[in-house]
Motif scaffolding. Structure first.
Motif, mmCIF file in Angstrom:
data_model
loop_
_atom_site.group_PDB
_atom_site.id
_atom_site.type_symbol
_atom_site.label_atom_id
_atom_site.label_comp_id
_atom_site.label_asym_id
_atom_site.label_seq_id
_atom_site.Cartn_x
_atom_site.Cartn_y
_atom_site.Cartn_z
ATOM 1 N N TRP A 148 -27.547 -71.022 27.973
ATOM 2 C CA TRP A 148 -27.588 -71.666 26.669
ATOM 3 C C TRP A 148 -29.037 -71.876 26.254
ATOM 4 O O TRP A 148 -29.818 -72.464 26.990
ATOM 5 C CB TRP A 148 -26.856 -73.005 26.711
ATOM 6 N N GLN A 149 -29.385 -71.360 25.076
ATOM 7 C CA GLN A 149 -30.757 -71.440 24.587
ATOM 8 C C GLN A 149 -30.783 -72.098 23.219
ATOM 9 O O GLN A 149 -30.004 -71.740 22.328
ATOM 10 C CB GLN A 149 -31.366 -70.023 24.493
ATOM 11 N N ALA A 150 -31.654 -73.077 23.045
ATOM 12 C CA ALA A 150 -31.748 -73.822 21.787
ATOM 13 C C ALA A 150 -32.535 -73.028 20.765
ATOM 14 O O ALA A 150 -33.544 -72.383 21.080
ATOM 15 C CB ALA A 150 -32.416 -75.165 22.008
ATOM 16 N N ILE A 151 -32.062 -73.042 19.524
ATOM 17 C CA ILE A 151 -32.822 -72.480 18.406
ATOM 18 C C ILE A 151 -32.993 -73.576 17.373
ATOM 19 O O ILE A 151 -32.116 -74.405 17.160
ATOM 20 C CB ILE A 151 -32.115 -71.262 17.772
ATOM 21 N N GLU A 152 -34.145 -73.650 16.771
ATOM 22 C CA GLU A 152 -34.421 -74.684 15.788
ATOM 23 C C GLU A 152 -34.184 -74.207 14.373
ATOM 24 O O GLU A 152 -34.042 -74.994 13.449
ATOM 25 C CB GLU A 152 -35.870 -75.172 15.932
ATOM 26 N N HIS A 153 -34.156 -72.897 14.174
ATOM 27 C CA HIS A 153 -33.921 -72.325 12.853
ATOM 28 C C HIS A 153 -32.936 -71.185 12.989
ATOM 29 O O HIS A 153 -32.835 -70.561 14.054
ATOM 30 C CB HIS A 153 -35.238 -71.834 12.240
ATOM 31 N N GLU A 154 -32.251 -70.903 11.906
ATOM 32 C CA GLU A 154 -31.280 -69.824 11.934
ATOM 33 C C GLU A 154 -31.975 -68.510 12.207
ATOM 34 O O GLU A 154 -32.932 -68.140 11.532
ATOM 35 C CB GLU A 154 -30.550 -69.745 10.593
ATOM 36 N N PRO A 155 -31.492 -67.763 13.230
ATOM 37 C CA PRO A 155 -32.112 -66.464 13.546
ATOM 38 C C PRO A 155 -31.968 -65.482 12.403
ATOM 39 O O PRO A 155 -31.039 -65.558 11.619
ATOM 40 C CB PRO A 155 -31.297 -65.998 14.767
#
Length: 243
Positions: free
Chosen positions: A236-243
């Motif tokens: 599980w990897q966090a993203i702060e903005h929509e890819p």
């Protein structure tokens, strides 16, 4: 085709479908891997398979298993870190007059009538059209120890239903349907925000949103709840903005 896999609960059977047209991306073929439908799976097994990207649909636990495509990526929202955007805050406030109750996951005629209207007006080009009581029951009215329905009522009138599962690690949002005539209330968004709030109330760390599919417009909303975590290469990897 049948596969076997050894997990802490023992060896389980997994079945793989033949290739068929993809529901998310045009001009692609997909396959599905699913748990032995004759297995009465436990919550522990459900939790473990969820961490490997499986989802529940009715009596089935499944995940995409395509030959040449890995576009379907499991997404979840970490509850404590979630920060509602201004637009989401406005939607939540707009629907403060809606009452929410947690109900058993069983067939009710009023629920089905709302579902039938929703499918006819919103998804007449989809696989579930035309709606039927049998299909609805198999998909959304499977009563077990971990499933429930959130009922949203406005002036004692049912306006939305969200089916969700309570796992050890969070709620798993399975499906929401709502009154198609109340478009301005953004009840789909309100349903997700309400499940985030319920997970927080119950002390659960995540809300699982199913598969995010890059390039599929109807799945883009799943990364609008920030921060989002995506299951990539088994982590599980966090993203702060929509890819």
């Amino acid at each position: 085709m049948t596969d076997t896999e050894t997990l802490p609960e023992g060896t389980i059977k997994l079945f793989r479908t033949s290739e068929h047209d993809c529901s998310y991306l045009d001009d692609r073929q997909s396959r599905t891997l699913f748990l032995d439908p004759d297995l009465d799976f436990s919550l522990d097994l459900y939790e473990e398979l969820s961490q490997a990207g499986f989802r529940r649909s009715g009596k089935h636990l499944f995940r995409p298993d395509c030959k040449t495509c890995q576009a379907c990526i499991s997404a979840r929202v970490p509850i404590q870190a979630f920060q509602a955007k201004k637009a989401q805050q406005r939607i939540f406030k707009k629907n403060r007059d809606i009452k929410i109750s947690v109900q058993p996951c069983v067939f009710r005629q009023a629920d089905y009538d709302l579902f039938e209207r929703y499918i006819a007006q919103r998804h007449a080009d989809g696989e579930m059209y035309p709606a039927s009581e049998a299909t609805y029951t198999d998909f959304l009215a499977i009563n077990n120890a971990f499933s429930c329905q959130l009922h949203f009522t406005l002036d004692e009138q049912l306006v939305a239903v969200a089916v969700t599962d309570r796992l050890h690690s969070g709620l798993s949002a399975l499906y929401t349907f709502f009154d198609p005539d109340l478009d301005k209330r953004s009840l789909g968004v309100f349903s997700i925000l309400s499940q985030i709030a319920l997970a927080k109330q119950w002390g659960l760390p995540y809300l699982y949103l199913g598969y995010w599919v890059p390039g599929c417009r109807k799945m883009q909303y799943k990364t609008q709840y920030q921060p989002t975590e995506l299951l990539i290469d088994g982590q599980w990897q966090a993203i702060e903005h929509e890819p």
